[in-house]
Design a protein around this motif. Structure first.
Motif: not given
Ligand code: FAQ
Length: 324
Positions: A77-86, A156-172
């Motif tokens: 998320e920190a990395g995403h912020g930095l690309y976006l500020y740039s 950003v989107c590549k990383e976010e989609s990985f984040h979503q899958r890990q969130g789902f797996e955590c809840l599973l």
């Protein structure tokens, strides 16, 4: 508006209609530039403030594996912020100005990060629901008309989609665990569902920025269209968790081929974006404190850069003299 300005506007819109990317040095209407600065900087602030609710659980993750995953996610998320500020800087605003706007309350950040993270299950719910909503909103931004923003969004989107899958797996895992774990899972879903729907912004007829943003292809889908996609996606995925969404009105509509859903509490949304959510003050204080505590680092880096530049220029003068 004089003729030249009109021509420039027309040419600009033609380029947008032809799906050509607008680059920082191209002519653009001042309102386009301001809209992008507003959206991209607010997006960047959201990524950075978004590190706080999850950062809260790094020291309390239930295993080394979960801790490593969470650390990596927060770092992303920190990395995403930095690309976006740039990307925003290419439009002529400095990073210091953007921080100033955040700290003074002038710039917004996503409403979702003003809610507390009360249990470990919230880490799963944020990954699944918050990153899930973020992806649906952000995949179209990979095709947004402003080049630097579109390019930043691809990674950003590549990383976010990985984040979503890990969130789902955590809840599973929790949903297949003990009764207490199942309750934690349901409780987190109950608390994060409605705020996640609010992430997409106000209803279309109450969204002042949408008209121009759609015309300029900054936004490709309206707030309500994306919200509906999200509801349709989550209403199916939750079946795999054997949990329920906290909405008695959620029903499949055979005619529209979409899920109908209940009324969103827009008063709550308004309060949160006006600074009166459960954690607004705490989040902003944490960012301001980080800024103040980082003062000496910025000062040291500036002095170091000046020294480097001086040494480089002295070395160049010396070698120029040598070759004479
Ligand atoms: N929260 O006219 P519209 C993430 C404001 S990143 C607060 O519809 P627009 C990753 C809006 O700014 C999440 N304010 O505005 C992550 C405007 O106020 P302004 C952030 C909101 O821009 C995951 C006013 O209401 N994503 O989650 C919100 O056309 C996990 C009127 O609204 C982005 O920023 C809200 N939810 O559409 C990180 C994506 N909604 O500025 C850590 C890019 C609206 O005129 C952990 N942004 N407002 O004073 C966008 O797509 C758009 O800006 C929208 C809003 C769709 C958010």
């Amino acid at each position: 508006m004089d003729q030249t300005a009109n021509q420039l506007q027309d040419q600009f819109q033609q380029r947008i209609d032809l799906e050509q990317k607008i680059e920082p040095r191209d002519w653009m209407p001042e309102k386009y530039r301001q809209t992008l600065i507003r959206q991209i900087s607010q997006h960047a602030h959201s990524e950075i403030i978004g590190m706080l609710p999850e950062g809260n659980w790094i020291t309390r993750a239930p295993s080394l594996k979960r801790k490593a995953i969470l650390l990596a996610k927060v770092q992303d998320e920190a990395g995403h912020g930095l690309y976006l500020y740039s990307a925003a800087e290419t439009l002529g605003i400095s990073r210091d100005e953007m921080y100033e706007q955040l700290h003074s309350g002038k710039a917004k950040y996503s409403s979702i990060f003003n809610y507390p993270t009360l249990s470990w299950a919230d880490m799963g719910a944020i990954g699944w629901l918050v990153d899930g909503a973020a992806i649906l909103n952000q995949v179209p931004l990979c095709r947004t008309s402003f080049g630097p923003y579109a390019r930043a969004m691809v990674r950003v989107c590549k990383e976010e989609s990985f984040h979503q899958r890990q969130g789902f797996e955590c809840l599973l895992q929790l949903s297949r665990g003990s009764e207490v774990q199942r309750q934690m899972c349901q409780d987190a879903i109950n608390r994060w569902w409605w705020p996640s729907l609010m992430m997409f912004g106000p209803k279309d007829d109450e969204s002042p920025n949408s008209k121009l943003s759609m015309q300029w292809k900054i936004k490709r889908f309206s707030n309500d269209e994306l919200r509906q996609k999200f509801v349709d996606m989550i209403a199916e995925q939750i079946k795999l968790l054997n949990m329920v969404l906290p909405d008695p009105d959620l029903t499949w509509n055979e005619q529209t081929k979409h899920y109908d859903y209940g009324a969103i509490n827009w008063e709550e949304f308004k309060q949160v974006i006006q600074g009166n959510g459960p954690c607004n003050k705490e989040r902003l204080e944490a960012r301001k404190k980080a800024w103040t505590n980082g003062d000496w680092v910025r000062e040291a880096a500036t002095v170091h850069a000046a020294k480097q530049a001086k040494r480089k220029s002295e070395a160049q003068t010396f070698s120029a003299k040598e070759t004479q």
